[in-house]
Scaffold this active site. Sequence first.
Site, PDB file in Angstrom:
ATOM      1  N   LYS A 118       0.834  -1.215   0.000  1.00 12.50           N
ATOM      2  CA  LYS A 118       0.000   0.000   0.000  1.00 12.50           C
ATOM      3  C   LYS A 118       0.865   1.260   0.000  1.00 12.50           C
ATOM      4  CE  LYS A 118      -2.871   0.985   3.670  1.00 12.50           C
ATOM      5  NZ  LYS A 118      -2.857   2.392   4.073  1.00 12.50           N
ATOM      6  N   GLY A 120      -4.917   8.154   5.101  1.00 10.19           N
ATOM      7  CA  GLY A 120      -4.028   9.084   5.801  1.00 10.19           C
ATOM      8  C   GLY A 120      -2.736   9.316   5.035  1.00 10.19           C
ATOM      9  N   SER A 137       6.959   9.491  12.242  1.00  9.45           N
ATOM     10  CA  SER A 137       5.911   9.259  11.245  1.00  9.45           C
ATOM     11  C   SER A 137       6.491   9.335   9.843  1.00  9.45           C
ATOM     12  CB  SER A 137       4.809  10.312  11.403  1.00  9.45           C
ATOM     13  OG  SER A 137       4.028  10.374  10.222  1.00  9.45           O
ATOM     14  N   ASP A 187       2.025  -0.919  12.152  1.00 12.68           N
ATOM     15  CA  ASP A 187       0.740  -1.391  11.621  1.00 12.68           C
ATOM     16  C   ASP A 187       0.437  -2.823  12.039  1.00 12.68           C
ATOM     17  OD1 ASP A 187       0.291   1.041  10.455  1.00 12.68           O
ATOM     18  OD2 ASP A 187       1.050   0.457   8.492  1.00 12.68           O
ATOM     19  N   ARG A 235      -6.482   2.539  18.029  1.00 11.53           N
ATOM     20  CA  ARG A 235      -6.241   1.086  18.008  1.00 11.53           C
ATOM     21  C   ARG A 235      -5.928   0.508  19.377  1.00 11.53           C
ATOM     22  NH1 ARG A 235      -3.302   0.510  12.147  1.00 11.53           N
ATOM     23  NH2 ARG A 235      -5.253   0.568  10.963  1.00 11.53           N
TER      24      ARG A 235
HETATM   25  C1  S3P Z   1       2.571   4.918   6.370  1.00 13.59           C
HETATM   26  C2  S3P Z   1       3.114   5.339   7.549  1.00 13.59           C
HETATM   27  C3  S3P Z   1       2.582   4.949   8.865  1.00 13.59           C
HETATM   28  C4  S3P Z   1       1.688   3.728   8.768  1.00 13.59           C
HETATM   29  C5  S3P Z   1       0.702   3.853   7.647  1.00 13.59           C
HETATM   30  C6  S3P Z   1       1.426   3.995   6.309  1.00 13.59           C
HETATM   31  C7  S3P Z   1       3.176   5.381   5.098  1.00 13.59           C
HETATM   32  O1  S3P Z   1       1.811   6.015   9.383  1.00 13.59           O
HETATM   33  O2  S3P Z   1       1.015   3.523   9.983  1.00 13.59           O
HETATM   34  O3  S3P Z   1      -0.136   2.711   7.588  1.00 13.59           O
HETATM   35  O4  S3P Z   1       2.858   4.823   4.031  1.00 13.59           O
HETATM   36  O5  S3P Z   1       3.967   6.329   5.154  1.00 13.59           O
HETATM   37  P1  S3P Z   1       2.465   7.203  10.264  1.00 13.59           P
HETATM   38  O6  S3P Z   1       3.341   7.996   9.394  1.00 13.59           O
HETATM   39  O7  S3P Z   1       1.296   7.988  10.784  1.00 13.59           O
HETATM   40  O8  S3P Z   1       3.214   6.500  11.362  1.00 13.59           O
END
Ligand code: S3P
Length: 435
Positions: free
Chosen positions: A22, A94, A165, A314, A345
């Site tokens: 993803k 997100g 993040s 995750d 979560r």
């Molecule tokens: C992601 C980063 C993570 C992860 C999300 C995918 C990404 O989130 O939990 O499922 O693709 O950069 P955070 O950046 O909020 O930790």
Amino acid sequence: MKKLMSRPTNGLHGCLTVPGDKSISHRSLMLGAISHGQTTIQHFLPAEDCLSTLTALQGLGVDIQRTGTTVQVTGQGLHGLRPASGPLQMGNAGTATRLLAGLLAGQPFDSTLIGDASLSQRPMERVRQPLQLMGAELELTAGHLPMSIHGRNLHGRRSQMAVASAQVKSALILAAIQADAPSTIVEKLPTRDHTERLLTAFGAEVATAADQRTITVQPQPQLIGQPVDVPGDFSSAAFFMTAASIVPGSRVTLQRVGLNPTRTGLLRVLQRMGGQVQIDRLANVGEPLGNVTVTAANLRPITLTAADIPAVIDELPLVALLAATADGISRISGAGELRVKETDRIATICSELRKLGVAIDEQPDGFVIDGRPAWQVKDSKLVSHGDHRIGMMAAVAALRLTTPLELTGAAAIDISYPTFFEDLSRLLPKTEVRV
Ligand code: S3P
């Protein structure tokens, strides 16, 4: 209400190739869009989240054609996106929202991002603030979506990140490539580095220091479209790795799984818990790749602290499930970020596992689990709370039990893994398949 499959007599068996990653699917689309020339993406993940990114980029004037899991992106160059005719609907995604915030902050037009009820409650100040320090102008609605982005000329600078993040880091990197001078981004803890790897493949100068958390980005690269072969999503494969570990008699091989070390914390957790894991590495596709075989095992409890969390962020619902079967006390702390995922979560893991009779104590930044090999089901009606990973955790938990369980809100699983139940049924004996 979906009836979940209960414990298969002889466990789960077989080989599975899970759908594309993803995080990498989102990023390939975005980088393809701002490059020159064609980007062909193979093994793209056609799940709701990535389709939100695809549609948003089409709304910004990018020609994208998809046939199944193959996507052709005609790059517009770094300065070729066009204003959308209305707000961009990011759905539940997100990653798409935060990365696009960084990308659109440097474009010479205004954009508005909106999302579903869950995404509209997730914190966006974490991207607004550091982007503003680079000269961006973002307006939020009480810290959340809708987000209005007024494109500005951005300035290279040093950013010290306040949260661990990858989404925020990637937003800053996508802003930094449009800036007037080099930028340095210092992470709180190292997080997934897919943006850095892909940008480098597309011709940008992005360097990570030996500390693994200081990233220097040179501005205004000439990005050139590339073929991208997306590895299987480790986070999707993780559900079957966990199932194979906790369902007696199982042995399952996950093929072509992405093995980027910033993502594979669950393998290390499994090994520390006494799980049986065999890793066979394949040729690198810009990301490490391999086949992972997991055999059922009796597990030991584990303790995880803040530094362990990003590589397993995750998979923490699955860590909870593993710990629930391990005889003794497991402690997970430093995971406060779980509270601002698709659901809170920490709360949703606790609520669903308690229904299965698991002794789990909610903590502000994690949970403590007193694990037992056998659980006493108290309530057979599980709910996803609209969270794909909680829905899949419930389906994996059911495989450990003989009591029939039901899941409300199974449709949320389509956000990241529309073929989850089909794939699960491939690992079950034909006579027992009821998923
Ligand atoms: C992601 C980063 C993570 C992860 C999300 C995918 C990404 O989130 O939990 O499922 O693709 O950069 P955070 O950046 O909020 O930790």
